[in-house]
Scaffold this motif. Structure first.
Motif, PDB file in Angstrom:
ATOM      1  N   SER B 377       6.703  51.615  94.713  1.00  0.00           N
ATOM      2  CA  SER B 377       5.527  52.255  95.715  1.00  0.00           C
ATOM      3  C   SER B 377       5.184  50.877  96.358  1.00  0.00           C
ATOM      4  O   SER B 377       4.830  51.064  97.737  1.00  0.00           O
ATOM      5  CB  SER B 377       4.611  53.340  95.146  1.00  0.00           C
ATOM      6  N   GLN B 381       5.706  50.204 100.133  1.00  0.00           N
ATOM      7  CA  GLN B 381       4.704  49.889 101.273  1.00  0.00           C
ATOM      8  C   GLN B 381       4.681  48.637 102.115  1.00  0.00           C
ATOM      9  O   GLN B 381       4.354  48.464 103.315  1.00  0.00           O
ATOM     10  CB  GLN B 381       3.104  49.668 100.631  1.00  0.00           C
ATOM     11  N   GLU B 384       7.028  49.012 104.533  1.00  0.00           N
ATOM     12  CA  GLU B 384       6.809  49.746 105.943  1.00  0.00           C
ATOM     13  C   GLU B 384       5.971  48.910 106.606  1.00  0.00           C
ATOM     14  O   GLU B 384       5.977  48.810 107.895  1.00  0.00           O
ATOM     15  CB  GLU B 384       6.073  50.944 105.385  1.00  0.00           C
ATOM     16  N   LYS B 385       5.030  48.122 105.939  1.00  0.00           N
ATOM     17  CA  LYS B 385       3.989  47.178 106.764  1.00  0.00           C
ATOM     18  C   LYS B 385       4.620  46.308 107.539  1.00  0.00           C
ATOM     19  O   LYS B 385       4.081  45.718 108.626  1.00  0.00           O
ATOM     20  CB  LYS B 385       3.103  46.701 105.527  1.00  0.00           C
TER      21      LYS B 385
END
Lengths: 319, 517
Positions: B377, B381, B384-385
């Motif tokens: 996870s 993240q 995506e960031k």
């Protein structure tokens, strides 16, 4: 056996190695009336522990892009030390075994020290150790096989009520523990990182030297344990024990998908490689293949296994 | 095109990911020494590589003495009479000096090498270039860096050539050695050889060359006689702007705690004592020409190379700690991104996830079980960031584009939550969009109080992103520019200052301050 196969199946990167193993077993089962027998099974299982121990060590060394050619000789030397300690010095068995283990650890640490901190190639250092440890094995035993006695044999005999030997149980525990360390811990990940790109590891703040020292020390210690179990299996210390074992260990690791270039390897896969080699050796003997032919076939299997593995990796990354 | 031109280049184009040479037109007469200058990345080396046959041109025409020249490989350039002393030393360390010189045409006696002829030939050449005490039979690896550069030169002039290309031939030489080399260049030119002379040392350029051309962003922007050119003219032509027009990305600088303090630092590669401080919440740039010591300085701050003097102090919440090695640097919150992501950063063949998770977050114990759920996870993240384009976290990092690989390496340190990021060429070889997203990321990190120290060969990049810029010239920290002082021309002049400082008429642009920059 099925339990082992199941755990192999769970953890192997994919089922290719497992499938080959099952095919081999079926193949020999069909060709030989006696392959599915208690005697064959016991023979195979008794051969497993020593090769498993050194193969686990070898796989760890290969993953950091090193090699340990000394494992066979170190195993012979350690067996010799156990024999001399138990027989000539009259030490209790546990102390003799501890001494054997310590001998392997020291040989491995010496390898590791020279490779990691004196920046020598592991190939050369462990080749030197291969010669030295064999010489020491002959020196320790006076070049004679030393009879130790029945007490040590209990390590290799099936435990009452369980049906398998302490040697085999500890080998399987080792495989599971090493696989866990390699795939599930920070340590294992650092080993893979160092083997993949040492410079990048250094620039991530990971000093490769203690890790190189550690894997070679572990490999030496495991060769020591293999020496103890070899002595237990034979009931005596044979200074010739383990000649050529390093090559079987490399073969098993490579069949199991470990790369000689470092950065890629699986302990469970290497264990499957050990099983394939053991099944092949015994199966070929059972169907009456001569010793020379056995060697030819075993050699060919190693090459074919790596060829298929190479093709498989290429195919997987292409898709 | 004039008939008399030895080398005539017209509308030469070359592109890799982006255009590197755009419509370059160049003419060099027989016996002319023609200098080419430009910033790092202006296209000089690409031009040399095309002439030397190492690269193929995309378009345009090259003529040698009037006939079309289209080399398919280095062999063709050799056959056409083009000799090249490359910037990267190419001698083979284990072969002898004599063998290196004659490698392309070893004299033979029957099947064996004629050692006598080989060494006799070599001794003449090594003496000529000023290698006085070198035995031609000794292996090249026994030579010092300067001597190896002279060997490179000897190799180039060992053949009778029409065109001699010298790429930074004096970078490692002492002043008398360089003068000697220049006198040989003048002799060769007088004998009719045409010479392309590439150098950062602008005073050398003006004294050695007949004509000088300036490359900027792949375009030839100026060709002039050296009689009518001055160093400021060249610097202005190279930078292209007399005033900075950078897009401002600045907000207020946060609280200014000192987080890293280097005092009188020296290493084998950085002989002059260097002092600097980095504060929280600032982006500091490091400018300098190739070979000025940018990477060496960053490596020293990260503890990758042993210090020969001085100290690097990490100051965290008032606690001071000396940075002694890279492992300690990482655990004290310092991150490092090497200039070559393939060899210095990526774990090729491993998954994107593993690449982002080494060295992993702080405080992990060696035998601690990695929670793969939490890790995945965290990885998702980061993807995506930083908008990393990938199939999934398990994808082999080799399959990602250069820009996404760079983002993955930055993600590694974001995951670690490092406080100080030492970045060497963080946008090298990435496309413009990724570049901008990396700039945005750096600015957002600064807002969180992180410290960024980035080296770049693109001055425009530094003036865009950085709050202040330090300039290295010939391994000395020569000047610090505050944002109000930014001018590409002044920064470039400072970068050149130590290379031209030997000339009296040109005083150093910035005197070294006693206080750390």
């Amino acid at each position: 056996m099925t339990k082992i196969l199941q755990s192999v199946g769970r953890h192997a990167e994919n089922n290719f190695i497992l499938a080959s193993l099952i095919l081999l077993i079926l193949f020999f089962g069909l060709l030989s009336d006696n392959f599915f027998s208690v005697i064959t099974l016991t023979t195979i299982l008794n051969q497993l522990p020593a090769l498993t121990f050194v193969t686990v060590g070898m796989t760890l060394v290969l993953i950091v892009a090193g090699i340990d050619l000394s494992v066979g000789s170190v195993m012979g030397f350690c067996a010799a030390v156990v024999g001399v300690a138990a027989v000539a010095w009259g030490l209790p068995l546990w102390a003799a075994c501890l001494l054997g283990l310590g001998t392997g650890l020291i040989c491995g640490m010496l390898n590791g020290l020279l490779v990691a901190y004196f920046a020598l190639p592991s190939f050369i250092v462990t080749l030197g150790m291969l010669e030295m440890a064999r010489g020491l094995a002959y020196l320790t035993t006076g070049s004679q096989t030393m009879y130790i006695g029945s007490k040590i044999q209990s390590l290799a005999l099936p435990l009452p009520g369980i049906g398998v030997s302490a040697a085999l149980i500890s080998a399987i525990v080792l495989v599971i523990a090493a696989q866990f360390v390699l795939t599930r811990t920070v340590l294992g990940r650092y080993l893979v990182a160092i083997g993949t790109n040492e410079q990048a590891a250094r620039m991530s703040g990971i000093d490769p030297r203690p890790y190189r020292l550690m894997v070679l020390a572990v490999s030496g210690a495991l060769a020591g344990i293999a020496g103890i179990f070899n002595a237990a299996y034979l009931g005596s210390a044979d200074p010739n024990a383990g000649i050529g074992l390093e090559l079987s260990a490399i073969a098993a690791a490579v069949i199991g998908g470990t790369s000689l270039m470092g950065g890629r390897g699986s302990i469970i896969g290497a264990f499957a490689g050990v099983l394939i080699i053991a099944v092949l050796q015994n199966g070929l003997a059972q169907i009456g293949v001569s010793e020379p032919t056995k060697r030819i076939i075993t050699g060919a299997v190693i090459i074919i296994a790596v060829l298929i593995d190479r093709w498989r990796v290429k195919h997987a990354s292409a898709s | 095109m004039t008939e008399s031109a030895r080398l005539s280049i017209s509308s030469l184009d070359k592109a890799f990911a982006a255009p590197v040479l755009k419509g370059v037109k160049l003419e060099i007469a027989g016996g002319e020494v023609h200098a080419i200058v430009g910033e790092n990345g202006a296209g000089k080396s690409t031009l040399v590589n095309i002439l030397a046959g190492n690269l193929r041109k995309d378009g345009g025409e090259i003529r040698l003495d009037g006939s079309i020249y289209e080399p398919q490989g280095p062999r063709d350039s050799y056959a056409a009479g083009i000799a090249c002393a490359a910037q990267e030393l190419s001698s083979i360390e284990t072969l002898s000096v004599a063998e290196n010189i004659s490698l392309r045409a070893l004299p033979r006696k029957g099947l064996a090498i004629d050692r006598k002829a080989l060494n006799a030939r070599a001794i003449k050449l090594v003496r000529r270039v000023g290698l006085q005490n070198i035995d031609p039979a000794s292996p090249a690896e026994t030579l010092s860096l300067a001597d190896r550069q002279l060997l490179e030169f000897a190799k180039a002039i060992s053949i009778d050539c029409r065109l001699l290309i010298l790429d930074e031939p004096t970078a490692a030489l002492t002043a008398p050695q360089a003068d000697h080399l220049h006198s040989i260049v003048a002799d060769l030119a007088a004998a009719g050889t045409s010479i392309i002379y590439i150098s950062h040392r602008l005073d050398d350029v003006l004294s050695v060359a007949d004509k000088v051309s300036v490359l900027r962003d792949g375009e030839l922007v100026l060709t002039a006689s050296t009689q009518q050119t001055t160093i400021p003219d060249l610097v202005e032509a190279m930078s292209g702007r007399s005033q900075s027009t950078s897009a401002e990305r600045r907000d207020s600088v946060g609280d200014a705690r000192v987080v890293l303090n280097a005092t009188d630092l020296t290493t084998d590669d950085l002989p002059y004592a260097t002092s600097l401080v980095l504060r929280s919440g600032e982006i500091v740039g490091l400018a300098g020409l190739a070979g000025a010591g940018r990477s060496e300085l960053l490596s020293a701050l990260f503890g990758l190379v042993p210090l020969t003097g001085g100290a690097v102090q990490r100051i965290d919440n008032g606690k001071e700690q000396a940075v002694l090695n890279a492992g300690q640097a990482v655990s004290s919150g310092i991150a490092f991104l090497g200039e070559d992501r393939q060899s210095m950063g990526l774990f090729r063949g491993q998954s994107l996830l593993i690449n982002m998770m080494v060295p992993g977050s702080a405080g992990l114990k060696m035998l601690q079980r990695i929670d793969s759920k939490i890790e995945r996870s965290a990885g998702a993240q980061l993807v995506e960031k930083l908008s990393i384009r990938c199939r999934d976290l398990a994808q082999d990092v080799r399959e990602l584009s250069g820009g996404n690989q760079q983002k993955a390496l930055l993600a590694r340190w974001l995951h670690r939550d490092s406080d100080i990021l030492l970045l060497d060429e963080p946008t090298r070889g990435v496309d413009v969009r990724t570049k901008n997203s990396i700039y945005d990321l750096l600015v957002s990190l600064r807002q969180k109080g992180k410290t960024i120290f980035m080296a770049s060969s693109e001055i425009e990049e530094l003036t865009t992103v950085c709050d202040r810029i330090l300039v290295l010239s010939d391994r000395k920290l020569v000047r610090s520019f505050e944002r109000s002082e930014y001018s590409e021309q002044a920064i470039l002049a400072a970068a050149f200052s130590e290379f031209t400082a030997s000339v009296a008429r040109h005083s150093p642009t910035g005197s070294r301050d006693a206080s750390p920059l």
